[in-house]
Design an enzyme around this catalytic site. Structure first.
Site, PDB file in Angstrom:
ATOM      1  N   ASP A 186     -24.929  20.359 -36.174  1.00  0.00           N
ATOM      2  CA  ASP A 186     -23.569  21.790 -36.377  1.00  0.00           C
ATOM      3  C   ASP A 186     -23.840  22.453 -37.148  1.00  0.00           C
ATOM      4  O   ASP A 186     -23.842  22.263 -38.060  1.00  0.00           O
ATOM      5  CB  ASP A 186     -22.163  21.005 -36.088  1.00  0.00           C
ATOM      6  CG  ASP A 186     -22.350  19.872 -35.237  1.00  0.00           C
ATOM      7  OD1 ASP A 186     -22.746  19.876 -33.670  1.00  0.00           O
ATOM      8  OD2 ASP A 186     -21.062  18.441 -35.620  1.00  0.00           O
ATOM      9  N   ASP A 230     -21.741  22.316 -28.123  1.00  0.00           N
ATOM     10  CA  ASP A 230     -20.303  21.562 -27.893  1.00  0.00           C
ATOM     11  C   ASP A 230     -19.479  23.077 -27.132  1.00  0.00           C
ATOM     12  O   ASP A 230     -18.628  22.424 -26.873  1.00  0.00           O
ATOM     13  CB  ASP A 230     -19.801  21.411 -29.047  1.00  0.00           C
ATOM     14  CG  ASP A 230     -20.999  20.547 -30.371  1.00  0.00           C
ATOM     15  OD1 ASP A 230     -21.184  19.708 -29.882  1.00  0.00           O
ATOM     16  OD2 ASP A 230     -20.395  19.739 -31.321  1.00  0.00           O
TER      17      ASP A 230
END
Length: 153
Positions: A116, A130
């Site tokens: 991330d 995402d």
């Protein structure tokens, strides 16, 4: 639209999301040290973190269980898609969802965690996959609602 062109369009969107996701994650892993933060604007940062769980780090450290859950979700999405091929524009959200889910699954299998790197204030860090999943869900709801309204008139 024919089922064949619906499948092709979904595959193109899926591939585009996977490529964008994997390229951005590779750049982050190559250029930003783990836990390093680069301030952008308005409190938005680029970071390099790893998530072993699912959304909001739930099931963190779940290892194979998280991979199994992701595979089951992908299978369910494919079943849904192939039973709704005649739905107008269904290829777009399904492609976004498949691409996002596959992008994160690739990370889980390759490195054991999802990379991330986009960090908004007061929100957990996330990535392009995402974004694909989030917008895929929103667009899916809109597509299903619009198609439902059309079928009732």
């Amino acid at each position: 639209m024919s089922p064949r062109s619906t499948i092709l369009r979904a595959a193109i969107v899926t591939l585009a999301v996977i490529v964008a996701d994997q390229l951005t994650k590779a750049l982050v892993r190559a250029e930003i040290d783990r836990f390093e933060e680069i301030e952008l604007i308005l409190g938005i940062k680029l970071v390099h973190t790893r998530n072993t769980g699912v959304a909001f780090s739930m099931l963190s450290g779940g290892g194979p269980l998280v991979v199994i859950i992701a595979c089951v979700a992908l299978a369910a999405l494919l079943i849904f898609f192939f039973t709704h091929l005649r739905q107008r524009l269904i290829w777009l959200p399904v492609g976004m969802l498949l691409g996002g889910a596959a992008g994160n699954l690739i990370d889980r299998i390759r490195i054991g965690a999802v990379t991330d790197f986009i960090d908004f204030p007061y929100w957990p860090a996330f990535n392009v996959a995402d974004i694909g999943v989030t917008f895929g869900v929103i667009v899916l709801i809109i597509v299903l609602e619009v198609n439902d309204r059309r079928s009732r008139t």
